[in-house]
Design a protein around this motif. Structure first.
Motif, PDB file in Angstrom:
ATOM      1  N   GLN A 131       0.844  -1.189   0.000  1.00 25.43           N
ATOM      2  CA  GLN A 131       0.000   0.000   0.000  1.00 25.43           C
ATOM      3  C   GLN A 131       0.885   1.246   0.000  1.00 25.43           C
ATOM      4  O   GLN A 131       1.767   1.400   0.832  1.00 25.43           O
ATOM      5  CB  GLN A 131      -0.907   0.001   1.224  1.00 25.43           C
ATOM      6  CG  GLN A 131      -1.988  -1.066   1.182  1.00 25.43           C
ATOM      7  CD  GLN A 131      -2.940  -0.954   2.351  1.00 25.43           C
ATOM      8  OE1 GLN A 131      -3.341   0.140   2.726  1.00 25.43           O
ATOM      9  NE2 GLN A 131      -3.306  -2.094   2.930  1.00 25.43           N
ATOM     10  N   GLY A 132       0.632   2.128  -0.940  1.00 26.61           N
ATOM     11  CA  GLY A 132       1.433   3.339  -1.030  1.00 26.61           C
ATOM     12  C   GLY A 132       2.806   3.122  -1.621  1.00 26.61           C
ATOM     13  O   GLY A 132       3.667   3.996  -1.529  1.00 26.61           O
ATOM     14  N   ASN A 176      -1.742  10.520  -3.450  1.00 31.21           N
ATOM     15  CA  ASN A 176      -2.066   9.245  -2.812  1.00 31.21           C
ATOM     16  C   ASN A 176      -2.678   9.477  -1.432  1.00 31.21           C
ATOM     17  O   ASN A 176      -3.678   8.857  -1.048  1.00 31.21           O
ATOM     18  CB  ASN A 176      -0.795   8.414  -2.696  1.00 31.21           C
ATOM     19  CG  ASN A 176      -1.054   6.926  -2.522  1.00 31.21           C
ATOM     20  OD1 ASN A 176      -0.191   6.110  -2.813  1.00 31.21           O
ATOM     21  ND2 ASN A 176      -2.227   6.556  -2.046  1.00 31.21           N
ATOM     22  N   GLU A 177      -2.083  10.394  -0.683  1.00 32.50           N
ATOM     23  CA  GLU A 177      -2.602  10.725   0.643  1.00 32.50           C
ATOM     24  C   GLU A 177      -4.030  11.272   0.562  1.00 32.50           C
ATOM     25  O   GLU A 177      -4.894  10.916   1.367  1.00 32.50           O
ATOM     26  CB  GLU A 177      -1.686  11.759   1.303  1.00 32.50           C
ATOM     27  CG  GLU A 177      -0.299  11.244   1.650  1.00 32.50           C
ATOM     28  CD  GLU A 177      -0.301  10.464   2.947  1.00 32.50           C
ATOM     29  OE1 GLU A 177      -0.457  11.088   4.007  1.00 32.50           O
ATOM     30  OE2 GLU A 177      -0.161   9.236   2.903  1.00 32.50           O
ATOM     31  N   VAL A 178      -4.276  12.136  -0.420  1.00 29.14           N
ATOM     32  CA  VAL A 178      -5.604  12.747  -0.557  1.00 29.14           C
ATOM     33  C   VAL A 178      -6.650  11.684  -0.884  1.00 29.14           C
ATOM     34  O   VAL A 178      -7.753  11.671  -0.310  1.00 29.14           O
ATOM     35  CB  VAL A 178      -5.585  13.846  -1.638  1.00 29.14           C
ATOM     36  CG1 VAL A 178      -7.001  14.310  -1.963  1.00 29.14           C
ATOM     37  CG2 VAL A 178      -4.736  15.022  -1.179  1.00 29.14           C
ATOM     38  N   LEU A 179      -6.333  10.774  -1.801  1.00 31.32           N
ATOM     39  CA  LEU A 179      -7.284   9.722  -2.157  1.00 31.32           C
ATOM     40  C   LEU A 179      -7.662   8.889  -0.939  1.00 31.32           C
ATOM     41  O   LEU A 179      -8.839   8.572  -0.724  1.00 31.32           O
ATOM     42  CB  LEU A 179      -6.689   8.823  -3.244  1.00 31.32           C
ATOM     43  CG  LEU A 179      -6.630   9.384  -4.665  1.00 31.32           C
ATOM     44  CD1 LEU A 179      -5.943   8.392  -5.590  1.00 31.32           C
ATOM     45  CD2 LEU A 179      -8.019   9.708  -5.188  1.00 31.32           C
ATOM     46  N   VAL A 232      -0.801   3.821  10.650  1.00 26.09           N
ATOM     47  CA  VAL A 232      -1.710   4.661  11.415  1.00 26.09           C
ATOM     48  C   VAL A 232      -2.211   5.821  10.574  1.00 26.09           C
ATOM     49  O   VAL A 232      -1.704   6.102   9.492  1.00 26.09           O
ATOM     50  CB  VAL A 232      -1.012   5.184  12.685  1.00 26.09           C
ATOM     51  CG1 VAL A 232      -0.694   4.047  13.628  1.00 26.09           C
ATOM     52  CG2 VAL A 232       0.259   5.936  12.320  1.00 26.09           C
ATOM     53  N   GLU A 233      -3.201   6.540  11.086  1.00 26.57           N
ATOM     54  CA  GLU A 233      -3.890   7.548  10.290  1.00 26.57           C
ATOM     55  C   GLU A 233      -3.000   8.719   9.890  1.00 26.57           C
ATOM     56  O   GLU A 233      -3.312   9.450   8.963  1.00 26.57           O
ATOM     57  CB  GLU A 233      -5.085   8.077  11.068  1.00 26.57           C
ATOM     58  CG  GLU A 233      -4.712   8.749  12.385  1.00 26.57           C
ATOM     59  CD  GLU A 233      -5.932   9.208  13.155  1.00 26.57           C
ATOM     60  OE1 GLU A 233      -5.754   9.878  14.176  1.00 26.57           O
ATOM     61  OE2 GLU A 233      -7.054   8.896  12.730  1.00 26.57           O
ATOM     62  N   GLN A 234      -1.856   8.915  10.574  1.00 27.09           N
ATOM     63  CA  GLN A 234      -0.978  10.009  10.180  1.00 27.09           C
ATOM     64  C   GLN A 234      -0.415   9.795   8.777  1.00 27.09           C
ATOM     65  O   GLN A 234       0.017  10.731   8.124  1.00 27.09           O
ATOM     66  CB  GLN A 234       0.187  10.162  11.170  1.00 27.09           C
ATOM     67  CG  GLN A 234      -0.203  10.835  12.478  1.00 27.09           C
ATOM     68  CD  GLN A 234      -0.802   9.840  13.457  1.00 27.09           C
ATOM     69  OE1 GLN A 234      -1.043   8.690  13.101  1.00 27.09           O
ATOM     70  NE2 GLN A 234      -1.047  10.280  14.684  1.00 27.09           N
ATOM     71  N   ALA A 235      -0.381   8.564   8.302  1.00 25.00           N
ATOM     72  CA  ALA A 235       0.111   8.272   6.953  1.00 25.00           C
ATOM     73  C   ALA A 235      -0.834   7.260   6.319  1.00 25.00           C
ATOM     74  O   ALA A 235      -0.504   6.087   6.186  1.00 25.00           O
ATOM     75  CB  ALA A 235       1.537   7.735   6.997  1.00 25.00           C
ATOM     76  N   MET A 239       3.564   4.322   5.108  1.00 22.15           N
ATOM     77  CA  MET A 239       4.643   5.075   5.743  1.00 22.15           C
ATOM     78  C   MET A 239       5.578   5.708   4.717  1.00 22.15           C
ATOM     79  O   MET A 239       5.983   6.863   4.838  1.00 22.15           O
ATOM     80  CB  MET A 239       5.437   4.158   6.673  1.00 22.15           C
ATOM     81  CG  MET A 239       6.494   4.874   7.498  1.00 22.15           C
ATOM     82  SD  MET A 239       7.278   3.769   8.685  1.00 22.15           S
ATOM     83  CE  MET A 239       5.886   3.395   9.755  1.00 22.15           C
ATOM     84  N   VAL A 240       5.935   4.949   3.673  1.00 17.08           N
ATOM     85  CA  VAL A 240       6.852   5.483   2.664  1.00 17.08           C
ATOM     86  C   VAL A 240       6.203   6.631   1.907  1.00 17.08           C
ATOM     87  O   VAL A 240       6.810   7.676   1.676  1.00 17.08           O
ATOM     88  CB  VAL A 240       7.288   4.373   1.693  1.00 17.08           C
ATOM     89  CG1 VAL A 240       8.170   4.947   0.593  1.00 17.08           C
ATOM     90  CG2 VAL A 240       8.034   3.281   2.442  1.00 17.08           C
ATOM     91  N   ALA A 241       4.929   6.440   1.525  1.00 15.28           N
ATOM     92  CA  ALA A 241       4.226   7.515   0.823  1.00 15.28           C
ATOM     93  C   ALA A 241       4.084   8.733   1.720  1.00 15.28           C
ATOM     94  O   ALA A 241       4.201   9.874   1.274  1.00 15.28           O
ATOM     95  CB  ALA A 241       2.852   7.032   0.361  1.00 15.28           C
ATOM     96  N   GLY A 242       3.848   8.495   3.013  1.00 16.94           N
ATOM     97  CA  GLY A 242       3.725   9.612   3.934  1.00 16.94           C
ATOM     98  C   GLY A 242       5.021  10.389   4.064  1.00 16.94           C
ATOM     99  O   GLY A 242       5.027  11.617   4.096  1.00 16.94           O
ATOM    100  N   ALA A 243       6.146   9.664   4.125  1.00 15.66           N
ATOM    101  CA  ALA A 243       7.444  10.339   4.222  1.00 15.66           C
ATOM    102  C   ALA A 243       7.729  11.142   2.970  1.00 15.66           C
ATOM    103  O   ALA A 243       8.250  12.256   3.020  1.00 15.66           O
ATOM    104  CB  ALA A 243       8.544   9.308   4.455  1.00 15.66           C
ATOM    105  N   SER A 244       7.380  10.579   1.820  1.00 16.32           N
ATOM    106  CA  SER A 244       7.639  11.274   0.566  1.00 16.32           C
ATOM    107  C   SER A 244       6.745  12.491   0.408  1.00 16.32           C
ATOM    108  O   SER A 244       7.140  13.490  -0.183  1.00 16.32           O
ATOM    109  CB  SER A 244       7.422  10.321  -0.610  1.00 16.32           C
ATOM    110  OG  SER A 244       7.604  10.984  -1.828  1.00 16.32           O
TER     111      SER A 244
END
Length: 344
Positions: A131-132, A176-179, A232-235, A239-244
């Motif tokens: 995922q992500g 990706n985060e927005v979707l 978790v909901e923060q990403a 996690m990788v997509a969230g960091a990017s």
């Protein structure tokens, strides 16, 4: 597939022009911090190339941005295909084909001044890696190649390809985060223009038709969320997509020794044997040149004659300059491109 379990050649896709005499190609591999569906729709969006990749691949120019024309020829559960061309050059017609679940090809066929057919092709194999996250195998090929491109080493072309994906990486990771956050089909989130986004709409509508067989998907009119979120909901996208997607560097932080799965070393170099060998070779040369430079500087200090001092100081300077050049090549291969307005 392996040496013990060879592939079934009848099931492998066949692209005839790649077997033509004189056809040259370049293959690269990339791991990217966003969902493979976002990767696919980005690859089938030719309208963004002149703007997002202005002069990065030597053919994209911002001033060439223009409306595009599209014709859809086929729609099935196995994908879709059609033609597209730029409004200013209607004679250059590209053929795009999406073959489920993750093969995309774009081919341009033209006749040169000598009456010979020339082919330019791009093949993309996009598979999910979580995922992500997604993995991309890409091959560019042509029957006609620039003399300058023939002189450039593959590692330079690879790093330039990495730069292209890094120019889009922050935006696509954020998308990706927005979707994942909005939990809404793309027709409610995207502003799809007929002169730009025909293939994107076709792809998301294809997801509507076949998404019931997928663990999760975002279609044009329907959506199915993953039963178990990546982290978790923060990403929400992973996690990788969230960091990017995090500001301000958009995946451009981290080095070879400071792990960040969104930086170039971990996205490309560790997967590419050729680039790994080049990095290893230049690192070895750098160490050798540093030692040689130190020895030359020491000899210059100990030498009695002025002319020998000068000679060995010049040698030391050349050795240290060579070491610096090797370090620059390693940095070029392993360091992310970050847009100027996002640099820390």
């Amino acid at each position: 597939m392996s040496d013990k379990n060879p592939p079934n050649n009848e099931k492998l896709p066949w692209f005839e022009h790649y077997a033509m005499p004189g056809f040259s190609d370049l293959s690269t591999i990339h791991e990217l911090p966003y969902d493979h569906s976002i990767l696919l729709e980005n690859l089938m969006d030719p309208a963004h190339v002149p703007i997002s990749h202005d002069r990065t691949d030597w053919t994209a120019k911002r001033e060439d941005a223009q409306p595009l024309n599209f014709t859809v020829l086929e729609r099935t559960s196995r994908g879709f295909s059609g033609h597209w061309w730029r409004s200013k050059t209607p004679g250059l017609v590209n053929t795009l084909r999406f073959q489920a679940p993750c093969v995309l090809s774009n081919t341009l066929e033209l006749v040169d001044k000598e009456g010979k057919k020339q082919y330019f092709s791009a093949l993309f194999l996009c598979r999910p890696s979580g995922q992500g996250k997604s993995m991309l195998l890409v091959r560019f090929g042509a029957t006609m190649r620039s003399p300058i491109a023939q002189l450039l080493p593959n590692w330079y072309l690879h790093q330039n390809g990495c730069k292209v994906f890094e120019q889009d990486m922050g935006f696509l990771s954020s998308q990706n985060e927005v979707l994942m956050r909005e939990k809404s089909p793309t027709k409610n989130l995207y502003l799809n223009l007929r002169s730009c986004d025909t293939w994107v709409v076709e792809y998301r509508k294809w997801m509507d038709r076949v998404g019931h067989g997928m663990p999760y998907y975002f279609g044009h009119s329907t959506v199915r969320l993953p039963e178990e979120p990546a982290v978790v909901e923060q990403a929400p996208a992973g996690m990788v997509a969230g960091a990017s997607a995090s500001a301000p560097a958009k995946g451009g932080v981290g080095t070879v020794h400071a792990g960040n799965p969104a930086n170039r070393y971990f996205r490309h170099v560790v997967h590419c044997k050729g680039c790994r060998e080049v990095v290893s070779g230049f690192e070895a040369w750098k160490k050798g040149l540093l030692v040689a430079g130190a020895v030359a500087a020491t000899v210059a200090v100990l030498a009695n004659a002025r002319q020998w001092k000068a000679v060995f100081l010049v040698v030391a300077a050349v050795m240290l300059g060579g070491a610096s050049a090797c370090s620059g090549v390693v940095a070029l291969i392993t360091t992310n491109f970050v847009r100027t307005h996002r640099r820390l």
